[in-house]
Design a protein around this motif. Sequence first.
Motif: not given
Length: 408
Positions: A289-293
């Motif tokens: 998961v990459h944050e933010p999108m």
Amino acid sequence: MRTTVGIIGAGPAGLLLARLLHRAGIDSVVLESRDRAYVEHRQRAGILEQGTVDVLREAGAGRRMEREGLRHDGIELRFGRRRHRVDLPGLTGGRSVTVYAQTEVCKDLIALQLEEGGPLLFGAEALAVEGAEGDRPRIPFRHQGREDVLECDYVVGCDGFWGVARKAFPAAVSRVFERSYPYAWLGVLADVAPSHDELVYARHDRGFALLSMRPPVARRRPCGEAAPLSVESFVSRLYLQVPADARAEEWSDDAVWAELETRSATDDGWTLERGPITQKSVTPMRSFVHEPMRHGRLFLAGDAAHIVPPTGAKGLNLAVGDAVTFVRALVHQRETGSPGLLDAYSTTCLRRVWQAERFSYDMTTLLHRAPDATDFDARLQLARLERIATSRAAETDLAEAYTGFSLD
């Protein structure tokens, strides 16, 4: 070249996004680095959640899915040579899933985009995303040997894990959460009717197995191109847990069938149907998961922002959720003048993403045997499966997650 929304990538996220924007009267341009044949033949699994099926129908992209897709009202869990069916509609108020390969979803959306939508450029390699912090982001790209620039109001990166969109996020704002699993999936396609009419998820001390299928396809009879189509041609899609460094060519057909038979065996006389294996491949298992999108006017969708292990069947469905969320936010801004939903895009998507990551992780650790697993770990897995089989609350939690988290 100028447009409202520049879309990088013609996978399911980018193609559905373009379709939804077109239906909302918002122009877009899709840049896809590969050619059309590659995109339309890129093999991916396809378990469509109820929400995904509904979105495709509403977008006018569900005609072939309705005709050829296989609605499934249950899945089967196998453990200790026992079988337990999870009744999806009965536990969720009528929700189900549909077996329809991602490849076919992409074919349907490509045909609609080329017929009705804005430009879809194959062989157009996005080189970077520039100016995301301003109000006129740009995508330099190379197409047919020439370099050009696509100027946009917004850029949506649907270009997968290795694409340029996520690389345009400043390191100072990016956070990455990931896990690699110490095993992989050996996936095979076989020209044989499925051995069960619903998906089978099997937990065994030797490792996980999944019995799945593709919808029957019509094939021409061997007497010539003008011959009538055969009524049915069945395809089984089957998976085995293998070591993370396994290679497909190490597995003979006989070894694949023997292992599938062992891991899915039951005590009630069920048998596994065998047939010619036409394809083998190994898929690594990871969560990411990459944050933010979102950064400025650059948004991420699909595998550019998140990856799930395939056990939970969430990858394509998460991409659909991202596309729906972005279009709703943009339409809201157009109609109200408020950027509130666009500003909340990342937060809104990530709520759903993390629930899907949680479910996929739970399913993966429930059914796979880690290389360093102990007898204690095995007993815990069996206890968790027994709980699902005997507790309506536990079974409902699984069914609700499997059929999909709300797009609202």
